[in-house]
Enzyme design. Sequence first.
Site, short mmCIF file in Angstrom:
data_model
loop_
_atom_site.label_atom_id
_atom_site.label_comp_id
_atom_site.label_asym_id
_atom_site.label_seq_id
_atom_site.Cartn_x
_atom_site.Cartn_y
_atom_site.Cartn_z
N ASP A 148 -23.42 32.34 -12.36
CA ASP A 148 -24.48 31.80 -12.83
C ASP A 148 -24.65 30.71 -13.82
O ASP A 148 -25.17 29.58 -14.08
CB ASP A 148 -25.59 32.99 -12.89
CG ASP A 148 -27.15 32.28 -13.11
OD1 ASP A 148 -27.59 31.50 -12.38
OD2 ASP A 148 -27.52 32.84 -13.85
N ARG B 98 -35.23 17.86 -6.03
CA ARG B 98 -35.01 18.65 -7.21
C ARG B 98 -34.05 19.84 -7.00
O ARG B 98 -33.72 20.56 -7.91
CB ARG B 98 -36.66 19.45 -7.51
CG ARG B 98 -37.42 18.24 -7.93
CD ARG B 98 -38.90 18.85 -8.22
NE ARG B 98 -38.94 20.00 -8.99
CZ ARG B 98 -39.80 20.95 -8.73
NH1 ARG B 98 -40.54 21.06 -7.92
NH2 ARG B 98 -39.61 22.09 -9.65
N LYS B 99 -33.62 19.94 -5.72
CA LYS B 99 -32.57 21.02 -5.44
C LYS B 99 -31.39 20.57 -5.65
O LYS B 99 -30.89 19.26 -5.30
CB LYS B 99 -32.78 21.49 -3.96
CG LYS B 99 -34.24 22.02 -3.56
CD LYS B 99 -34.06 22.48 -2.24
CE LYS B 99 -35.48 23.23 -1.65
NZ LYS B 99 -35.48 23.35 -0.47
#
Lengths: 221, 221
Positions: free
Chosen positions: B140, B185-186
Site C-alpha cells: 500500500d 480520479r482513479k
Amino acid sequence: MLYGLDRILRGHRTSAGAQSDRRFSAAPCCAKPEPRDYSLPNPTWSPDTKRLYEELSRDRSWRRLPSYDSHLHHRAGMSPEVDGKTRLFTRNLDQDGVGFEYCMFYNEAEKRTLCIFQPGPYTEGPKGYAHGGCIATIIDETAGTVIEYSSGASVTANLNINYRNPIPLGATVLIDCRVEKVDGRKVFTSCQVRSHDDTVLHNEATALFITPKSGGLKAKL
Amino acid sequence: MLYGLDRILRGHRTSAGAQSDRRFSAAPCCAKPEPRDYSLPNPTWSPDTKRLYEELSRDRSWRRLPSYDSHLHHRAGMSPEVDGKTRLFTRNLDQDGVGFEYCMFYNEAEKRTLCIFQPGPYTEGPKGYAHGGCIATIIDETAGTVIEYSSGASVTANLNINYRNPIPLGATVLIDCRVEKVDGRKVFTSCQVRSHDDTVLHNEATALFITPKSGGLKAKL
C-alpha cells in the site's frame, strides 16, 4: 505457489529469553511468568471500546479470545514460551494505546468473529486516519482468527479490500468476519468494518486462506 | 463512498511537540532540528539490502525518495513540523531493524517505484515470517508513493493481494509498483514482491487509488 506452507505452520519450541514487564503478568516467586493477555481492557480503551467489550462479554453466544504478542501462545500443543526476539506484528509496541488495541470474540455456531478495534496514533496513514495497511492487517488477523478457531491454523492466500470511508485515529470500529465457504483446503471468508454505532461502513473485504494438507493442525506442529 | 477524501487530503499545520532523538538529526544550536530521513542506510540493513540500495543509487534513471515518520514531511506546501503525537504506521518503532526497514526509488519516465524492503522480527505473522498485514502495508505504501510522485496525493480505494510465497523475517525483497492506467480520479497500479535475487515471487497485487476532485494537491492542502 504457497511454497513452504507446511513449514510455516509447523513452528517449533524455543527457549525463553529476556523479557520486558509489559509482556508478562505478575506471577508468584519461582513460578513461570504468565504471558500477558492483551485482549483484556486497559486504561487507553475509549468508552466506545469498553462498551462494546462489555456488551459482547455479557452475550453467551460469543466467547472472548485471548491475545498475546506471539502466535505461539495461541496454538494448542505448542510451548507457551517465547524467545523474546520476535513479536506478533499487531502487538509489537511497548506502549498501550498507541498501536493496535483490539479484542476478538468468537461465535462457534455462526463460524464468525467480531473484533473490536481502536487504532492508535502510531498507525497513521493519511493525516488523522489509520493507514490502509493497518486496516488490512486487522482484517487479515480477524479473518485468520475465525479460520483458526473453525478449521485450524492457516495462511493468507488472497486479501481483497475495498476502502469506503477512512477510520479516524482513536475511533472504535467493529470488524465482522465470517466463514463463507470451505472448499478442500481453501477457506473463503468475508469481512465488514463498521463504526462502533453501525452508522458508517468503512471497509468490505474478502480473504482466502489455505489450511494444511492433511492431518489437521496438531500433526503439523 | 470515499466520504471525507478531500478532508483527509487537506491536512493542517501543527505545532511542534516533544520529540525523541531518534526522530531528528543533529542540528546546530538554535537551528530547527532536521527530521530524520529513514531511507538512508543504517547498521541493521543486511548485505542484500545494502547491495540493492547501492545498485539503485548508481543508476541515474532512479531517484532515491526520502522517508520520514510523518506524511507531512513528504508533501509540498505543508509544514515540516510535526506534532509528535502521531507517527506514520511504517515508521512507528523506536528501534532500527525490528520493524519496517525500507527505501524507495522512483523512475519518472516509467512512473514506477522500487522499494527495497527488509521486514524485522517485530513484523511476525506465521512463526518466522512476515505478517500478511505487514506485506499489505508495504505494498500500500509503495503504490501510494508511485501515485504521489506521478499524480499527487491520493487515498487507497482497493487493495487486492495474492500471497504466493511467505517472506522470511530479515529477508530482503523488492517491491515493484507501477502506474497501469489513469481514468479520471482513479489511478490503477500493479505490484510484484520478489526476493532480492529475483528467484522467488512472493506477492502479486493491484491497488486502486483516488486522487482529489480538482485543482491538484496544493489546492486541497
